[in-house]
Design a protein around this motif. Structure first.
Motif, mmCIF file in Angstrom:
data_model
loop_
_atom_site.group_PDB
_atom_site.id
_atom_site.type_symbol
_atom_site.label_atom_id
_atom_site.label_comp_id
_atom_site.label_asym_id
_atom_site.label_seq_id
_atom_site.Cartn_x
_atom_site.Cartn_y
_atom_site.Cartn_z
ATOM 1 N N ALA A 65 -0.781 29.337 73.910
ATOM 2 C CA ALA A 65 -1.437 28.362 74.417
ATOM 3 C C ALA A 65 -1.226 29.189 76.407
ATOM 4 C CB ALA A 65 -0.987 27.261 74.225
ATOM 5 N N ARG A 66 -1.038 30.118 76.640
ATOM 6 C CA ARG A 66 -0.742 29.908 78.697
ATOM 7 C C ARG A 66 -2.045 29.588 78.825
ATOM 8 N NH1 ARG A 66 4.518 33.639 80.044
ATOM 9 N NH2 ARG A 66 3.623 33.004 81.823
ATOM 10 N N THR A 67 -2.972 31.040 78.312
ATOM 11 C CA THR A 67 -4.182 31.334 79.071
ATOM 12 C C THR A 67 -5.484 30.296 78.965
ATOM 13 O OG1 THR A 67 -3.836 33.008 77.197
ATOM 14 C CG2 THR A 67 -3.898 34.070 79.354
ATOM 15 N N PHE A 68 -5.173 29.684 77.561
ATOM 16 C CA PHE A 68 -6.175 28.816 77.291
ATOM 17 C C PHE A 68 -5.972 27.412 78.056
ATOM 18 C CE2 PHE A 68 -5.728 32.359 74.377
ATOM 19 C CZ PHE A 68 -7.777 32.232 74.746
ATOM 20 N N MET A 69 -4.699 27.207 78.539
ATOM 21 C CA MET A 69 -4.460 25.347 79.530
ATOM 22 C C MET A 69 -5.394 25.072 79.795
ATOM 23 S SD MET A 69 -1.258 25.198 81.024
ATOM 24 C CE MET A 69 -1.008 26.911 82.695
ATOM 25 N N VAL A 70 -6.217 25.146 80.863
ATOM 26 C CA VAL A 70 -8.048 25.120 81.194
ATOM 27 C C VAL A 70 -8.568 24.399 80.327
ATOM 28 C CG1 VAL A 70 -9.399 25.215 83.227
ATOM 29 C CG2 VAL A 70 -7.111 26.450 83.262
ATOM 30 N N GLN A 71 -9.642 25.595 79.252
ATOM 31 C CA GLN A 71 -10.509 24.960 78.364
ATOM 32 C C GLN A 71 -9.806 24.113 77.364
ATOM 33 O OE1 GLN A 71 -9.455 29.031 78.783
ATOM 34 N NE2 GLN A 71 -11.440 29.767 77.912
ATOM 35 N N ALA A 72 -8.546 24.153 76.776
ATOM 36 C CA ALA A 72 -7.945 24.261 75.452
ATOM 37 C C ALA A 72 -5.922 22.807 75.852
ATOM 38 C CB ALA A 72 -8.116 24.431 74.422
ATOM 39 N N TRP A 73 -6.942 22.047 76.107
ATOM 40 C CA TRP A 73 -5.024 20.873 77.070
ATOM 41 C C TRP A 73 -4.804 20.791 75.242
ATOM 42 C CZ3 TRP A 73 -4.587 16.794 73.846
ATOM 43 C CH2 TRP A 73 -5.595 16.241 73.468
ATOM 44 N N TRP A 74 -5.307 20.798 74.053
ATOM 45 C CA TRP A 74 -4.379 20.359 73.254
ATOM 46 C C TRP A 74 -3.694 21.727 72.671
ATOM 47 C CZ3 TRP A 74 -9.891 21.115 73.717
ATOM 48 C CH2 TRP A 74 -10.182 21.890 73.023
ATOM 49 N N MET A 75 -4.033 23.056 72.903
ATOM 50 C CA MET A 75 -3.286 24.413 72.657
ATOM 51 C C MET A 75 -1.533 24.125 73.200
ATOM 52 S SD MET A 75 -5.678 27.348 72.088
ATOM 53 C CE MET A 75 -4.082 28.492 72.287
ATOM 54 N N ILE A 76 -1.804 23.515 74.103
ATOM 55 C CA ILE A 76 -0.223 23.641 75.076
ATOM 56 C C ILE A 76 0.404 22.015 75.055
ATOM 57 C CG2 ILE A 76 -1.007 22.945 77.306
ATOM 58 C CD1 ILE A 76 1.255 25.494 77.721
ATOM 59 N N TRP A 77 -0.567 21.233 74.481
ATOM 60 C CA TRP A 77 0.264 19.513 74.632
ATOM 61 C C TRP A 77 0.438 19.515 73.377
ATOM 62 C CZ3 TRP A 77 1.425 16.152 78.043
ATOM 63 C CH2 TRP A 77 0.540 15.794 79.535
ATOM 64 N N LEU A 78 0.190 19.621 71.934
ATOM 65 C CA LEU A 78 0.567 19.183 70.651
ATOM 66 C C LEU A 78 2.000 19.665 70.449
ATOM 67 C CD1 LEU A 78 -2.894 18.837 69.047
ATOM 68 C CD2 LEU A 78 -1.556 17.200 70.337
ATOM 69 N N PRO A 79 2.215 20.951 70.529
ATOM 70 C CA PRO A 79 3.610 21.567 70.051
ATOM 71 C C PRO A 79 4.446 20.881 70.902
ATOM 72 C CG PRO A 79 2.171 23.426 70.782
ATOM 73 C CD PRO A 79 0.860 21.846 71.057
ATOM 74 N N GLY A 80 3.875 21.218 72.890
ATOM 75 C CA GLY A 80 4.710 20.922 73.421
ATOM 76 C C GLY A 80 5.892 18.805 72.949
ATOM 77 N N ILE A 81 4.569 18.200 72.714
ATOM 78 C CA ILE A 81 4.898 16.926 73.019
ATOM 79 C C ILE A 81 5.588 16.758 71.705
ATOM 80 C CG2 ILE A 81 3.835 15.070 71.898
ATOM 81 C CD1 ILE A 81 1.651 15.770 73.448
ATOM 82 N N ALA A 82 4.936 17.776 69.906
ATOM 83 C CA ALA A 82 6.358 17.815 68.792
ATOM 84 C C ALA A 82 7.663 17.640 68.940
ATOM 85 C CB ALA A 82 5.518 18.969 67.892
ATOM 86 N N LEU A 83 8.012 18.886 70.384
ATOM 87 C CA LEU A 83 8.871 19.393 70.712
ATOM 88 C C LEU A 83 9.862 18.783 71.517
ATOM 89 C CD1 LEU A 83 8.659 23.325 72.187
ATOM 90 C CD2 LEU A 83 10.625 22.340 70.633
ATOM 91 N N MET A 84 9.351 18.367 72.674
ATOM 92 C CA MET A 84 9.726 16.834 73.008
ATOM 93 C C MET A 84 9.974 15.386 72.142
ATOM 94 S SD MET A 84 8.169 16.447 76.695
ATOM 95 C CE MET A 84 8.727 14.806 77.222
ATOM 96 N N VAL A 85 9.654 15.333 71.290
ATOM 97 C CA VAL A 85 9.687 13.610 70.440
ATOM 98 C C VAL A 85 10.954 14.364 69.469
ATOM 99 C CG1 VAL A 85 8.868 12.848 68.550
ATOM 100 C CG2 VAL A 85 7.291 12.808 70.211
#
Lengths: 297, 310
Positions: A253-273
């Motif tokens: 998701a690194r290269t798509f942070m600006v276009q597609a927030w969900w790509m980096i947020w969703l797995p990150g949230i899953a990990l955190m939770v």
């Protein structure tokens, strides 16, 4: 009449006890629910996933989740290759679950055995075993992991071996310290006096007294192991490229942070939770079983 | 005298640990890996391979190779890089180590600087809002993957707001985001420790005595409480330092920070094994030495501690 007496006396006492019990376990209800959901998702990822996690459909790439203007075809959107993110998250949970189930009990057995023998024997053997722990501390585990990963190539089996090497010393240090203090207790002396051997005493007298500590550390290690697997996969030496794992999804998701927030947020949230849940349960267990261990981490 | 004896023993132990690390790294990369294949193109002939193997001494028995390697290390010859025309590995690492040291120090300052005051205040104001904030921060800090936090901070503070550079190591500003990402986990650990230590200390008899003497609350807390509460923090610093160095590998990759960690990852990608070996040895030696320093300073601060503990 006697029945009446108990009937009038019992309720407030029972009620109070019930309320106290409820309060005691209330702190556990939320993390326990999340843990059950996580295990369920991981165990039945194949059945729950709406799509094949690796099915590439470039026509459907970078679709937002349904609550951000997407469609129900892909409830959590798609990534840069058009793969369904919900399915990838579910399969990522499976990878984390497998790693935890393999690494945490395995490291607990290895670490407890080494710590127990080191604490019981002391002397040369104990010293050598403790130097093993020092070596593990001095050799930055992530570097060793990257070295091994680069030689053997990324695979789930290698991740498990690397994380076993990474985490066993967390148990051995604590177990050794406890074993040293237990060794001097009267019941051990008594057992020795009637002729019990070392293995017998370790198994029958030391181990049962250590079990609380080991279980608490195991619970706290769940988050560490999950985050470590994600870190390895992020660096490209974890699970192989085709596998859906949360760490790998974050890399991609690194290269798509600006276009597609969900790509980096969703797995990150899953990990955190999940990591958060593991820590909460560990803390709760520690307070319930052994408050002395408050300074473990 | 006892102090120096103990220091000598710890130094010998540290040397032994580094020696074992050297051996592990040597055997793992020599026996399992095949360095010669990385030096040659895919279509190299067998004769080429043999030639390179002969030149690198890879045809000698493994024990001879090991002996040679140790002998070179003893003369402080750490070997040449496979890349960049055979520059000495140790000088490249020395160049990079300054940056890793800077990053680690900044992360440690951030971690202790935030955690110690917050942990102390949280303990003094137990159950109040600040306590809840501190505990929440600690739990979140222990559950957040550092590389994810780093990426998110790059996105918000560098890309969207433009306050900081997205990576590299130019100036003080570029240090802030990587230091926070790297230090967060340590901050959480130190804060929990400070808070619980402070709570325990404030219940002890000598605090009651200090209050009974009529000392002001400020003196009681600062001179009697904090000093004791911070003692265990010193012990975890040793382990924390190792964790910081390990964590810096991944943070250096995220922020394109030119330190040892990134050098190692780059070297592994290009199969530059001499570089990887030397870098791991240097890091292991610094962690071992740091642990000795922490052990010794702990003994200096607290004379009650005697050998044989954890």
């Amino acid at each position: 009449m006697a029945q009446d007496a108990t009937a009038t006396l019992a309720p407030p006492v029972l009620e109070r006890r019930r309320r106290r019990n409820w309060r005691r376990y209330a702190g556990l209800s939320v993390p326990a629910t999340i843990a059950v959901v996580f295990i369920f998702c991981g165990a039945f990822a194949g059945l729950l996933s709406p799509d094949d996690p690796n099915f590439i459909s470039l026509a459907e790439r970078l679709q937002p989740p349904v609550f951000d203007g997407g469609s129900w075809d892909h409830p959590l959107g798609t990534d840069d290759l058009g793969r369904d993110i919900l399915s990838r998250i579910l399969h990522g949970a499976q990878v984390s679950l497998i790693v935890v189930l393999a690494v945490v009990p395995g490291a607990a057995v290895i670490g407890t055995t080494i710590g127990l023998v080191a604490g019981w024997r002391g002397g040369l053997v104990g010293n050598l075993l403790m130097r093993l722990t020092d070596i593990q501390l001095a050799l930055p585990s992530i570097l060793f992991a990257v070295l091994l990963g680069s030689i053997f190539g990324p695979s789930l089996r290698n991740v498990i071996i690397i994380l076993l090497l990474w985490t066993w010393s967390a148990y051995s240090r604590l177990v050794r310290a406890e074993a040293i203090s237990l060794r001097e207790r009267d019941f051990v002396t008594a057992s020795r006096a009637v002729g019990a051997g070392g293995v017998w005493i370790m198994r029958k007298h030391l181990l049962p007294n250590l079990l609380n500590t080991v279980v608490i550390v195991m619970t706290l290690e769940v988050a560490i192991v999950i985050l470590a697997e994600a870190a390895l996969s992020f660096l490209g030496v974890g699970v192989p490229a085709g596998t859906a794992s949360w760490g790998r999804m974050i890399t991609e998701a690194r290269t798509f942070m600006v276009q597609a927030w969900w790509m980096i947020w969703l797995p990150g949230i899953a990990l955190m939770v999940v990591a958060f849940t593991g820590n909460l349960m560990g803390d709760w267990l520690r307070d319930a079983l052994d408050p002395r261990l408050r300074n473990v981490r | 005298m006892q102090f120096w004896n103990f220091l000598a023993i710890r130094l010998v132990q540290a040397f032994f640990v580094v020696f074992i690390v050297v051996s592990i790294v040597f055997f793992v990369s020599r026996v399992v890996g095949h360095p010669e294949t990385f030096l040659l193109p895919q279509d190299a002939t067998n004769e080429d391979i043999e030639l390179v193997k002969e030149k690198l001494g890879l045809n000698d028995p493994i024990v001879v190779q090991y002996g040679n390697y140790l002998w070179e290390l003893a003369r402080l010859d750490f070997g040449q890089s496979f890349r960049g025309g055979g520059t000495s590995t140790i000088s490249s690492i020395a160049d990079r180590s300054v940056n890793t040291f800077k990053l680690g120090a900044a992360a440690l300052i951030f971690a202790v600087g935030v955690a110690a005051p917050l942990g102390i205040i949280a303990a003094l104001k137990r159950g109040r809002v600040i306590d809840w904030v501190a505990r929440f921060l600690a739990v979140i800090g222990q559950a957040t993957p550092s590389f994810w936090l780093g990426l998110m901070m790059i996105f918000f503070f560098a890309v969207e707001l433009g306050w900081f550079p997205t990576g590299g190591s130019k100036g003080f500003k570029s240090l802030i985001l990587p230091a926070i990402s790297l230090g967060l986990l340590e901050m959480a650990a130190i804060m929990r420790l400070t808070r619980s230590g402070m709570i325990d200390v404030m219940d002890t008899d000598f605090i009651r005595t200090a209050r009974a003497k009529g000392l002001s609350e400020r003196v009681v807390v600062m001179r009697h409480g904090v000093r004791h509460a911070l003692l265990p923090v010193v012990t975890v610093l040793g382990i924390g330092l190792g964790r910081l160095i390990a964590g810096s590998v991944i943070i250096e990759v995220v922020f394109a920070w030119p330190g040892i960690g990134r050098l190692i990852i780059d070297s592994i990608i290009s199969s530059d094994f001499p570089m990887v070996q030397t870098a791991i040895i240097v890091l292991a030696a610094s962690i071992s030495l740091a642990n000795v320093v922490v052990d010794m300073s702990y003994r200096l601060i607290d004379p009650r501690i005697r050998a044989g503990g954890l």
